[in-house]
Design an enzyme around this catalytic site. Structure first.
Site, short mmCIF file in Angstrom:
data_model
loop_
_atom_site.label_atom_id
_atom_site.label_comp_id
_atom_site.label_asym_id
_atom_site.label_seq_id
_atom_site.Cartn_x
_atom_site.Cartn_y
_atom_site.Cartn_z
N SER A 241 0.86 -1.17 0.00
CA SER A 241 0.00 0.00 0.00
C SER A 241 0.90 1.22 0.00
CB SER A 241 -0.88 0.02 1.24
OG SER A 241 -0.09 0.32 2.38
N LYS A 242 0.29 2.38 -0.15
CA LYS A 242 1.09 3.60 -0.18
C LYS A 242 1.89 3.76 1.11
CE LYS A 242 -1.50 6.34 -3.42
NZ LYS A 242 -2.18 7.60 -3.68
N ARG A 243 1.36 3.22 2.17
CA ARG A 243 2.04 3.29 3.46
C ARG A 243 3.46 2.78 3.38
NH1 ARG A 243 -1.24 4.45 7.63
NH2 ARG A 243 0.22 4.42 9.34
#
Length: 472
Positions: A241-243
């Site tokens: 994910s972007k995380r």
RNA sequence: GCGCCCAUCGUCUAGAGGCCUAGGACGUCGCCCUUUCACGGCGAAAACACGGGUUCGAUUCCCGUUGGGCGCGCCA
């Protein structure tokens, strides 16, 4: 004739993320390895979600990573007439049919299937119906007539032999009711027309491979060889994910990673030959093969990337590293400010400091940070740890040292080292007791290249000035 | 739900029936080097998911379980 052709086919609905970058790298490597061609195709048939910004970001990311493609970029949308032509051909051959089912009907179909525990799929209600039954005013889609019994076998270079029951493959849409091709059709037609011989893509496409095989068969075309590579996972094992890692490659550039290091890291994620960790680009090309790609997904680990980047940084030639740093400045944190101050004098100083700087940096950002003392204006602002070093006693020692340094005629690292060592001995303190305050006064930090190199690079006037600033 | 894929230290991986007292790398911890930090050197802790088979012998082969991932659109 037997020339290898690979391709990377991203859809421009976002940036070039790390998984896509690895897929591109593998395709590029495979083509290079076999003296073939590596093509780039932008899959922009989804007009709603495709953007020019995304296309630019992808091309920019590819260039930064050094993954050059052969020939012009193919834009899938531009080939829509060709896709339509093939859909019509399939229709004429009786391999496909028009379907007039409404969106609502399809939704009901899926819900019912789910409720009954069957896979949600199209039930083929228009498969054998007479065209005369077509409702008026409804624009049909064209669906492929897929085999209802038996199984579809995919021979994959990475996954091996994978078998799908045909009952799980429905009559999927080839051409939308507005005449636009679906991905499934476009990808087959384009790969065929572009002469692609080897597809290397994420294993999220594995089930698509079975569907696409039916299109190839209906058309009587020879299908390219396949290699479905596992996806990259985040540090927690879940989808990226972007995380954690699903950033655009431009973000990695901004974090100060070198393209060569990122390539090497990406290569080793899911591909290995023994214990070997480092590969130069020619070595990667020489060694790359599909057989050594793993079937299990790998997790993205920034810490290891950073370590690898540090390795590349340290082993870079000073001049090349300086060049890379300057070129990357616009993307780095604090890079613009540094670039503004980078005149010839500073550039020379930066070059001179590079050996000491790169040994202490893992990323270009750390290089920028470490070189801060070269660009700092007097009087320097000291960080907390540096300020703590400048005790009254230390300042007294420094003051004495400053006068001796001022008397020095030949200003060099060796000469200043002699003075500093003599002074420490004369004062009855350890070298570190004098050198650390000296570093604090000169750089405002407790970490910097070797302090005698710092003195030499800063020059006599600036060094003495900074020392006197802190004496007060 | 159905289909497909996967499963060795925290992470990336070596291992393709006995070479395994399971090796390397990153990270972690300790020591050394040193003007600091880093680099470098030395050392330590750390894994074959579980259960059945097959075999004289399983990390390695087969089956199941569990866990994870992907797919199931007129998205790509």
């Amino acid at each position: 004739m037997s020339q290898v052709v690979t391709r990377f086919a991203p859809s421009p609905t976002g940036f070039l993320h790390i998984g896509g970058a690895r897929t591109a790298l593998f395709n590029w490597l495979y083509a290079k390895r076999h003296g073939g061609r590596f093509l780039l195709r932008i899959e922009d048939t989804d007009r709603e979600r495709s953007t020019q910004g995304a296309i630019d970001a992808i091309l920019d990311g590819m260039r930064w990573l050094g993954l050059d493609w052969d020939g012009d970029v193919t834009y899938q949308f531009a080939r829509a007439p060709r896709h339509r032509e093939i859909a019509e051909e399939l229709l004429a051959k009786g391999k496909a049919y028009r379907c007039y089912a409404s969106a609502q009907e399809l939704e009901e179909m899926r819900e019912r299937a789910r409720a009954e525990g069957r896979p949600p799929r199209y039930d083929g209600r228009w498969r054998d119906r007479d065209p005369s039954e077509a409702p008026a005013g409804v624009a049909p889609v064209i669906r492929l007539k897929t085999p209802q019994d038996g199984e579809t076998v995919i021979e994959d270079a990475v996954q091996g032999r994978v078998v799908f029951p045909n009952k799980d493959i429905d009559d999927f849409v080839l051409l939308r009711s507005d005449g636009a091709p679906t991905y499934m059709l476009a990808v087959v037609v384009d790969d065929h027309d572009m002469g692609v011989t080897q597809i290397i893509r994420g294993d999220d496409h594995l089930t698509n491979a079975a569907r696409q095989k039916h299109i190839y068969e209906a058309l009587g075309w020879e299908a390219p060889k396949l290699a479905h590579i596992p996806l990259i996972h985040g540090p927690d094992g879940a989808k990226l994910s972007k995380r954690h890692g699903a950033l655009g490659v431009d973000a990695y550039r901004g974090m100060g990673y070198l393209p060569t290091a990122l390539r090497n890291y990406l290569l080793r994620l899911g591909w290995s030959q023994g214990d070997r960790e480092f590969f130069t680009t020619p070595e990667m090309i020489e060694a790359f093969d599909l057989e050594s790609i793993h079937r299990s997904p790998a997790r993205f680990d920034f810490v290891k990337l950073e370590n690898m980047n540090g390795h590349y940084l340290r082993s870079s030639e000073d001049s090349e590293l300086l060049e890379a740093l300057i070129a990357t400045l616009p993307y780095l944190e604090g890079g613009a400010a540094l670039a503004a101050k980078l005149d010839d004098k500073r550039k020379t100083q930066l070059a001179a400091a590079m050996p000491g700087l790169k040994a202490r940096a893992k990323t270009l950002n750390e290089l920028v940070d470490g070189s801060g003392f070269l660009f700092a204006e007097r009087p320097l602002t000291l960080d907390a740890k540096a300020a703590a070093l400048l005790s009254p006693a230390a300042k007294a020692h420094l003051a004495a040292l400053t006068e001796k340094l001022a008397a020095l005629e030949e200003w060099s690292a060796a000469a200043t080292e002699n003075i500093v060592r003599e002074t420490a001995a004369a004062q009855g303190v350890k070298l570190g007791d004098l050198a650390q305050p000296l570093r604090a006064a000169l750089t405002g930090r407790t970490t910097s290249p070797g302090i005698f190199d710092v003195l030499a690079i800063l020059g006599k006037e600036e060094s003495l000035g900074r020392l006197r600033d802190q004496a007060a």
